[in-house]
Design an enzyme around this catalytic site. Structure first.
Site, PDB file in Angstrom:
ATOM      1  N   HIS A 120      -7.692   9.638  -2.048  1.00 31.30           N
ATOM      2  CA  HIS A 120      -7.026   9.584  -0.741  1.00 31.30           C
ATOM      3  C   HIS A 120      -7.857  10.217   0.385  1.00 31.30           C
ATOM      4  O   HIS A 120      -7.945   9.666   1.483  1.00 31.30           O
ATOM      5  CB  HIS A 120      -5.646  10.253  -0.850  1.00 31.30           C
ATOM      6  CG  HIS A 120      -4.642   9.756   0.134  1.00 31.30           C
ATOM      7  ND1 HIS A 120      -3.293   9.671  -0.129  1.00 31.30           N
ATOM      8  CD2 HIS A 120      -4.785   9.309   1.407  1.00 31.30           C
ATOM      9  CE1 HIS A 120      -2.668   9.184   0.932  1.00 31.30           C
ATOM     10  NE2 HIS A 120      -3.540   8.973   1.876  1.00 31.30           N
ATOM     11  N   ASP A 168       0.834  -1.207   0.000  1.00 36.69           N
ATOM     12  CA  ASP A 168       0.000   0.000   0.000  1.00 36.69           C
ATOM     13  C   ASP A 168       0.866   1.253   0.000  1.00 36.69           C
ATOM     14  O   ASP A 168       1.518   1.564   0.996  1.00 36.69           O
ATOM     15  CB  ASP A 168      -0.905   0.014   1.241  1.00 36.69           C
ATOM     16  CG  ASP A 168      -1.836   1.212   1.232  1.00 36.69           C
ATOM     17  OD1 ASP A 168      -2.947   1.084   0.680  1.00 36.69           O
ATOM     18  OD2 ASP A 168      -1.450   2.280   1.744  1.00 36.69           O
ATOM     19  N   TYR A 192       3.270   9.787  -0.373  1.00 37.92           N
ATOM     20  CA  TYR A 192       4.351   9.158   0.412  1.00 37.92           C
ATOM     21  C   TYR A 192       5.715   9.348  -0.266  1.00 37.92           C
ATOM     22  O   TYR A 192       6.757   9.101   0.345  1.00 37.92           O
ATOM     23  CB  TYR A 192       4.113   7.648   0.631  1.00 37.92           C
ATOM     24  CG  TYR A 192       2.802   7.276   1.284  1.00 37.92           C
ATOM     25  CD1 TYR A 192       2.009   8.223   1.916  1.00 37.92           C
ATOM     26  CD2 TYR A 192       2.348   5.964   1.270  1.00 37.92           C
ATOM     27  CE1 TYR A 192       0.792   7.880   2.495  1.00 37.92           C
ATOM     28  CE2 TYR A 192       1.137   5.600   1.847  1.00 37.92           C
ATOM     29  CZ  TYR A 192       0.363   6.572   2.450  1.00 37.92           C
ATOM     30  OH  TYR A 192      -0.837   6.213   3.019  1.00 37.92           O
ATOM     31  N   LYS A 230      -2.710   6.032  -4.427  1.00 36.94           N
ATOM     32  CA  LYS A 230      -3.824   6.960  -4.142  1.00 36.94           C
ATOM     33  C   LYS A 230      -3.553   8.314  -4.774  1.00 36.94           C
ATOM     34  O   LYS A 230      -2.390   8.738  -4.807  1.00 36.94           O
ATOM     35  CB  LYS A 230      -3.988   7.140  -2.616  1.00 36.94           C
ATOM     36  CG  LYS A 230      -3.923   5.830  -1.829  1.00 36.94           C
ATOM     37  CD  LYS A 230      -4.051   6.010  -0.328  1.00 36.94           C
ATOM     38  CE  LYS A 230      -3.717   4.707   0.391  1.00 36.94           C
ATOM     39  NZ  LYS A 230      -2.312   4.569   0.816  1.00 36.94           N
TER      40      LYS A 230
HETATM   41  N1  LIG Z   1      -5.373   6.390   3.559  1.00 32.73           N
HETATM   42  C1  LIG Z   1      -4.797   7.134   4.471  1.00 32.73           C
HETATM   43  O1  LIG Z   1      -5.132   8.318   4.667  1.00 32.73           O
HETATM   44  C2  LIG Z   1      -3.680   6.547   5.278  1.00 32.73           C
HETATM   45  C3  LIG Z   1      -3.206   7.239   6.418  1.00 32.73           C
HETATM   46  C4  LIG Z   1      -2.183   6.639   7.168  1.00 32.73           C
HETATM   47  C5  LIG Z   1      -1.669   5.422   6.766  1.00 32.73           C
HETATM   48  N2  LIG Z   1      -2.119   4.785   5.644  1.00 32.73           N
HETATM   49  C6  LIG Z   1      -1.580   3.481   5.194  1.00 32.73           C
HETATM   50  O2  LIG Z   1      -1.695   2.560   6.283  1.00 32.73           O
HETATM   51  C7  LIG Z   1      -0.412   2.028   6.582  1.00 32.73           C
HETATM   52  C8  LIG Z   1      -0.298   1.697   8.067  1.00 32.73           C
HETATM   53  O3  LIG Z   1      -0.522   2.851   8.854  1.00 32.73           O
HETATM   54  P1  LIG Z   1       0.665   3.648   9.610  1.00 32.73           P
HETATM   55  O4  LIG Z   1       1.950   3.477   8.881  1.00 32.73           O
HETATM   56  O5  LIG Z   1       0.163   5.046   9.781  1.00 32.73           O
HETATM   57  O6  LIG Z   1       0.715   3.037  11.042  1.00 32.73           O
HETATM   58  P2  LIG Z   1       0.807   1.556  11.711  1.00 32.73           P
HETATM   59  O7  LIG Z   1       0.950   0.521  10.676  1.00 32.73           O
HETATM   60  O8  LIG Z   1      -0.300   1.498  12.674  1.00 32.73           O
HETATM   61  O9  LIG Z   1       2.132   1.666  12.564  1.00 32.73           O
HETATM   62  C9  LIG Z   1       3.392   1.837  11.990  1.00 32.73           C
HETATM   63  C10 LIG Z   1       4.368   2.256  13.095  1.00 32.73           C
HETATM   64  O10 LIG Z   1       4.406   1.242  14.096  1.00 32.73           O
HETATM   65  C11 LIG Z   1       5.707   0.678  14.183  1.00 32.73           C
HETATM   66  N3  LIG Z   1       5.528  -0.777  14.234  1.00 32.73           N
HETATM   67  C12 LIG Z   1       5.328  -1.633  13.202  1.00 32.73           C
HETATM   68  N4  LIG Z   1       5.180  -2.899  13.638  1.00 32.73           N
HETATM   69  C13 LIG Z   1       5.273  -2.850  14.988  1.00 32.73           C
HETATM   70  C14 LIG Z   1       5.200  -3.829  15.997  1.00 32.73           C
HETATM   71  N5  LIG Z   1       5.002  -5.113  15.701  1.00 32.73           N
HETATM   72  N6  LIG Z   1       5.351  -3.432  17.302  1.00 32.73           N
HETATM   73  C15 LIG Z   1       5.540  -2.123  17.599  1.00 32.73           C
HETATM   74  N7  LIG Z   1       5.634  -1.150  16.678  1.00 32.73           N
HETATM   75  C16 LIG Z   1       5.486  -1.507  15.377  1.00 32.73           C
HETATM   76  C17 LIG Z   1       6.446   1.134  12.937  1.00 32.73           C
HETATM   77  O11 LIG Z   1       7.830   1.368  13.203  1.00 32.73           O
HETATM   78  P3  LIG Z   1       9.030   0.655  12.356  1.00 32.73           P
HETATM   79  O12 LIG Z   1       8.812   0.957  10.903  1.00 32.73           O
HETATM   80  O13 LIG Z   1      10.233   1.276  12.926  1.00 32.73           O
HETATM   81  O14 LIG Z   1       8.900  -0.812  12.652  1.00 32.73           O
HETATM   82  C18 LIG Z   1       5.772   2.460  12.607  1.00 32.73           C
HETATM   83  O15 LIG Z   1       6.338   3.496  13.383  1.00 32.73           O
HETATM   84  C19 LIG Z   1       0.531   3.153   6.120  1.00 32.73           C
HETATM   85  O16 LIG Z   1       1.874   2.738   6.027  1.00 32.73           O
HETATM   86  C20 LIG Z   1      -0.107   3.536   4.828  1.00 32.73           C
HETATM   87  O17 LIG Z   1       0.229   2.604   3.798  1.00 32.73           O
HETATM   88  C21 LIG Z   1      -3.137   5.345   4.907  1.00 32.73           C
END
Ligand SMILES: NC(=O)c1ccc[n+]([C@@H]2O[C@H](COP(=O)([O-])OP(=O)(O)OC[C@H]3O[C@@H](n4cnc5c(N)ncnc54)[C@H](OP(=O)(O)O)[C@@H]3O)[C@@H](O)[C@H]2O)c1
Length: 277
Positions: free
Chosen positions: A113, A50, A55, A80
């Protein structure tokens, strides 16, 4: 949704099979960091990536996909259209720009998005055109609330396949989830790990120990058992593996309710009714 393994899929409303588990790459830097994350995830069995234009790492994502030994057809790639590109013509242009950066011939999923006021319907109409031209396998939206969906559905030719929304134990949006399901739209969770903060929720720590799992694994499994696609982000090999290790246990119905009850309607990201970007 039948949960099998890391490559398991959910059938979207147009018949396309989408892996219900994937890798998010928000905040993974373009170049080596994102190339390494995507390459390692594909090696570990992930089949869904994704990304998004905003990004600024589509080049690296595409490079890792092209370098991989996994066939392109087996990888589900989402991008997106960013807010400043919304509108019919500019969305068509932005889609092609994403494709050039990714250096791929098609996308599996392309999303609006954010619901930019006065623009999202024209943006979605552009996605319908691109879909009809065969350039995208499925189209959808992101950050749409119930009223955005109702408004869009009143004119859309094609029902969105996906609504990607903020979703985690502190923000479960049950009415929105029900609206998605009742219209044939599969919900997809962003920030499923509360950007890492799930490890700080005492109730999750306690419950995860019962299953000999981490808080992250418990929450990701909960997503899938709710029928919600999930895309945790990590740039660390150990966590890319940890997050995918959720196919050997099942949360009981009773414990699912315990996790549901942690909801506080608390957002990490912006409110789709009130954002200024
Ligand atoms: N459509 C939208 O508006 C939107 C908005 C936000 C995000 N997204 C998408 O959703 C994806 C996921 O959301 P997100 O990146 O915001 O947050 P997330 O997946 O909830 O969390 C990612 C964070 O948590 C850490 N992490 C990962 N695995 C872990 C674990 N097992 N234990 C503890 N910490 C952990 C990562 O650090 P490290 O990398 O250092 O491991 C990173 O800092 C995004 O990457 C993006 O593709 C979409």
């Amino acid at each position: 949704m039948k949960i099998t393994d890391i490559k398991g899929t959910v059938t979207l409303n147009n018949g396309v099979e989408m892996p219900y588990f994937g890798l998010g790459v928000f905040k993974a830097e373009d170049g080596q960091e994102v190339i390494d994350s995507v390459s390692f995830a594909l090696e570990a069995g992930y089949r869904h990536i994704d990304t998004a234009a905003i990004y600024q790492n589509e080049r690296g994502v595409g490079q890792a996909i092209r370098q991989s030994e996994v066939d392109r057809k087996e990888i589900f790639v989402t991008s997106k259209v960013w807010n400043s590109d919304q509108g019919y013509d500019s969305t068509i242009k932005a889609f092609h720009a994403s494709l050039v950066k990714l250096d791929l011939s098609y996308l599996d999923l392309f999303l609006v998005h954010w619901p930019v006021k006065g623009k999202y319907k024209e943006t979605y109409r552009a996605l319908e055109t691109l879909y009809e031209e065969g350039k995208i396998k499925a189209i959808g939206v992101s950050n749409f609330l119930v009223h955005h969906l109702e408004d869009l559905l009143s004119t859309a030719k094609i029902v969105p396949a996906i609504n990607q929304i903020e979703y985690h134990p502190y923000l479960t949006q049950p009415e929105l989830i029900n609206t998605c399901f009742s219209n044939g739209i599969v919900p997809e969770a962003w920030s499923p790990l509360m950007q890492g903060q799930v490890t700080e929720v005492a109730e999750l720590t306690q419950l995860s120990q019962k299953y000999y799992k981490t808080e992250a694994q418990l929450v990701l499994r909960w997503n899938l058992q709710k029928g919600i696609i999930t895309i945790p982000k990590s740039s660390r090999k150990s966590r890319i593996l940890e997050n995918a290790n959720i196919f050997d246990f099942e949360i009981t119905a009773e414990d699912m309710v315990v996790i549901d009850s942690l909801n506080r309607n608390q957002r990490i990201g912006a409110d789709p009714d009130n954002f200024n970007f």
